[in-house]
Design a protein around this motif. Structure first.
Motif, PDB file in Angstrom:
ATOM      1  N   ASP A 163     -10.966   0.366  18.791  1.00 40.82           N
ATOM      2  CA  ASP A 163     -11.191   1.281  17.101  1.00 40.82           C
ATOM      3  C   ASP A 163     -12.280   1.310  16.867  1.00 40.82           C
ATOM      4  O   ASP A 163     -13.271   1.874  17.761  1.00 40.82           O
ATOM      5  CB  ASP A 163     -11.332  -0.290  16.247  1.00 40.82           C
ATOM      6  N   ASP A 223      -7.628  13.728  13.096  1.00 43.64           N
ATOM      7  CA  ASP A 223      -6.566  12.620  12.958  1.00 43.64           C
ATOM      8  C   ASP A 223      -6.916  11.612  12.490  1.00 43.64           C
ATOM      9  O   ASP A 223      -6.151  10.821  12.411  1.00 43.64           O
ATOM     10  CB  ASP A 223      -6.133  12.678  15.025  1.00 43.64           C
ATOM     11  N   SER A 224      -8.257  10.432  12.196  1.00 47.09           N
ATOM     12  CA  SER A 224      -8.297   9.592  11.865  1.00 47.09           C
ATOM     13  C   SER A 224      -9.151   8.948  10.738  1.00 47.09           C
ATOM     14  O   SER A 224      -8.468   8.760  10.304  1.00 47.09           O
ATOM     15  CB  SER A 224      -8.626   8.355  13.631  1.00 47.09           C
ATOM     16  N   THR A 273     -12.110   8.405   9.488  1.00 46.66           N
ATOM     17  CA  THR A 273     -13.235   7.311   9.234  1.00 46.66           C
ATOM     18  C   THR A 273     -14.101   8.036   9.202  1.00 46.66           C
ATOM     19  O   THR A 273     -14.812   6.939   8.037  1.00 46.66           O
ATOM     20  CB  THR A 273     -12.946   6.114  10.477  1.00 46.66           C
TER      21      THR A 273
END
Ligand SMILES: Cc1cc2nc3c(=O)[nH]c(=O)nc-3n(C[C@H](O)[C@H](O)[C@H](O)COP(=O)(O)OP(=O)(O)OC[C@H]3O[C@@H](n4cnc5c(N)ncnc54)[C@H](O)[C@@H]3O)c2cc1C
Length: 277
Positions: free
Chosen positions: A94, A124-125, A127
């Protein structure tokens, strides 16, 4: 000599990303990879700083073996070194564990760094957590969402747009910035540079042992974040035709959408109407 480290991540090329309707997930393993767009801007920022101040640029990525492609690309763009952190035991990390792993690798492979540049977020993620967490892990000051960077001696001055305010901030080096895509438009990769990078450059590859990492602290084992489900949101659209005189149409619009219009202009239209009646 100014030592810069650019953290780059390989992301799937969205236009070619096959979708598995049975599971509702993206078939990442079948997709072509590319350098995350904000990482390209971070790379461009580093290249411009080196053009002005001199120095050395190390591009570093953590990912599967195929992620080395973006390190060759970074070298073709002008990076001096490419460092690949790859190990099956690092997979499934993560953001917190990614930052931890990157930090330990930077301490080992890029000791004495002055400036770390990350993209502000990935495509793509998305965050946007890795940069700020990496600054914490390395115990250096960091500023996220930076549009412009100027280095002078042991100081880095950055500008960023926060809401409607243009902020100018200064940090002592060593420091970390995460770079937006608004100012640093990436240059094209020269074809000759790409050919030279693939034929001549050597990527330094490090695994958990080489980094001296405790296996309990890396990869999916150490990651507290669990993705429980991924679904594609369904968006329902409905066409409504309002009829009548223009005045009546406007009245109907406010009757139907007073919450949304009120939200957009910052007023409680229902309460206003009650007061007036
Ligand atoms: C074997 C292996 C397989 C992996 N497979 C996947 C996968 O399938 N999908 C996936 O999303 N991640 C994968 N990772 C990487 C890791 O899990 C993610 O990079 C991490 O969770 C980052 O989250 P984010 O994209 O939201 O980062 P954000 O916080 O949005 O990224 C912001 C910035 O941080 C930096 N950054 C982020 N991740 C990396 C990285 N890995 N290396 C260098 N810089 C980075 C970049 O500058 C980036 O622009 C894999 C790693 C390994 C070792």
């Amino acid at each position: 000599m100014m030592k810069m480290v650019v953290c780059i991540k390989q992301v799937p090329m969205v236009s070619e990303l096959p979708w598995d309707p049975a599971t509702g997930t993206l078939k990442r393993d079948l997709a072509e990879g590319m350098m995350n767009p904000a990482c390209r801007s971070a790379m461009e920022a580093a290249l411009r700083i080196r053009e002005a101040e001199g120095g050395e640029i190390t591009a570093i990525t953590m990912g599967p073996p195929m992620a080395e492609e973006i390190l060759y690309e970074a070298i073709a763009l002008g990076a001096d070194r490419g460092v690949l952190l790859t190990d099956r035991r690092m997979a499934g990390a993560d953001t917190s564990v990614t930052s931890y792993t990157l930090a330990r690798a930077i301490e080992k492979a890029c000791a004495g760094f002055d400036l770390i540049l990350c993209g502000f977020s990935t495509s793509d993620s998305e965050t946007a957590q890795v940069g700020p967490q990496l600054a914490e892990e390395l115990d250096v000051p960091g500023v996220a969402y930076v549009d412009e960077i100027a280095v002078s001696g042991r100081t880095v001055r950055v500008q960023r747009l926060a809401d409607n305010f243009l902020e100018t901030l200064e940090m002592a080096l060593p420091a970390l910035v995460t770079v937006t895509t608004s100012v640093y438009t990436p240059r094209y990769v020269p074809l000759g540079g790409l050919q030279a990078a693939f034929s001549q450059a050597e990527i330094e590859t490090l695994d958990a042992e080489a980094l001296g990492l405790d296996q309990e602290m890396i990869g999916v084992k150490a990651s507290a974040t669990k993705i429980l489900n991924v679904t594609s949101p369904t968006v329902g659209k409905k066409n409504i035709v309002l009829t009548g005189t223009p005045k009546r149409i406007v009245e109907q619009l406010f009757e139907r959408f007073d919450d949304k219009i009120g939200g957009a202009i910052g007023k409680d239209l229902k309460a206003d109407k009650k007061k007036r009646s």
